[in-house]
Structures are given as structure tokens and as C-alpha cells.
Design a protein around this motif. Structure first.
Motif, short mmCIF file in Angstrom:
data_model
loop_
_atom_site.label_atom_id
_atom_site.label_comp_id
_atom_site.label_asym_id
_atom_site.label_seq_id
_atom_site.Cartn_x
_atom_site.Cartn_y
_atom_site.Cartn_z
N TYR A 1 -2.73 0.97 2.78
CA TYR A 1 -2.71 2.39 3.10
C TYR A 1 -3.37 2.57 4.46
CZ TYR A 1 -1.36 3.17 -1.70
OH TYR A 1 -0.68 3.15 -2.89
N ARG B 1 -3.32 -2.71 -0.47
CA ARG B 1 -2.07 -1.94 -0.58
C ARG B 1 -1.61 -1.41 0.78
NH1 ARG B 1 -1.92 -4.05 -5.12
NH2 ARG B 1 -2.37 -2.98 -7.05
N ILE C 1 -7.42 -0.43 -1.63
CA ILE C 1 -6.77 0.40 -0.60
C ILE C 1 -6.33 -0.47 0.56
CG2 ILE C 1 -7.22 2.19 1.14
CD1 ILE C 1 -8.84 3.68 -1.01
N LEU D 1 -1.76 5.11 -7.57
CA LEU D 1 -1.69 3.97 -6.64
C LEU D 1 -0.96 2.78 -7.25
CD1 LEU D 1 -5.25 3.99 -5.04
CD2 LEU D 1 -3.16 5.04 -4.18
N GLN E 1 -4.74 9.08 2.98
CA GLN E 1 -3.41 8.77 2.47
C GLN E 1 -3.50 8.30 1.01
OE1 GLN E 1 -1.43 5.33 4.10
NE2 GLN E 1 0.59 6.08 3.52
N ALA E 2 -4.44 7.43 0.71
CA ALA E 2 -4.61 6.96 -0.66
C ALA E 2 -4.97 8.11 -1.59
CB ALA E 2 -5.68 5.87 -0.72
#
Length: 66
Positions: free
Chosen positions: A20, A18, A15, A59, A25-26
Motif C-alpha cells: 500500500y 501488501r 501494510i 485488507l 490508503q490501507a
């Protein structure tokens, strides 16, 4: 270190990688309920493989990365 602890750490790492803004949100992007995601990260629940695959697909990561 047990498997659930490792899973939670890897989810958190991915997470962050990436970028986020939040776990919410993830969870929203992946289609997994936020409380479910948090329970995986805390090691309280074992994710089913089908659910974990759906989370990873959302994701754009591969399940084996966890």
C-alpha cells in the motif's frame, strides 16, 4: 514487548508487504478511520476484535496474521 507494540509492528509489516502506498490508503481500503489505525500502530488504543476483524477483512488478511 507488549501486545499493542507487537500489533502495531505487525500492522505496519502487513501494510508494507501488501505494498500500500500509505497508511491512509490501507485505512480507506479497510474501512477503518486513519486516526484509529494510527492509534493502534502507536499503541495508544486497544482495537475491539470486531473492528480488527473488519480491518483484516478489508485488507484480505486473516486476523491471526497480526
Amino acid at each position: 514487548m507488549d501486545c499493542l507494540t507487537l500489533l502495531g509492528m505487525n500492522i505496519e509489516r502487513l501494510i508494507r508487504e501488501r505494498e500500500y502506498r500509505s497508511y491512509a490508503q490501507a485505512a480507506r481500503i479497510s474501512g477503518v478511520n486513519l486516526s484509529t489505525l494510527k492509534s493502534w500502530m502507536c499503541g495508544r488504543k486497544h482495537p475491539r476484535l470486531k473492528t480488527l476483524d473488519a480491518f483484516c477483512d478489508g485488507l484480505c488478511i486473516r486476523t491471526w496474521e497480526l
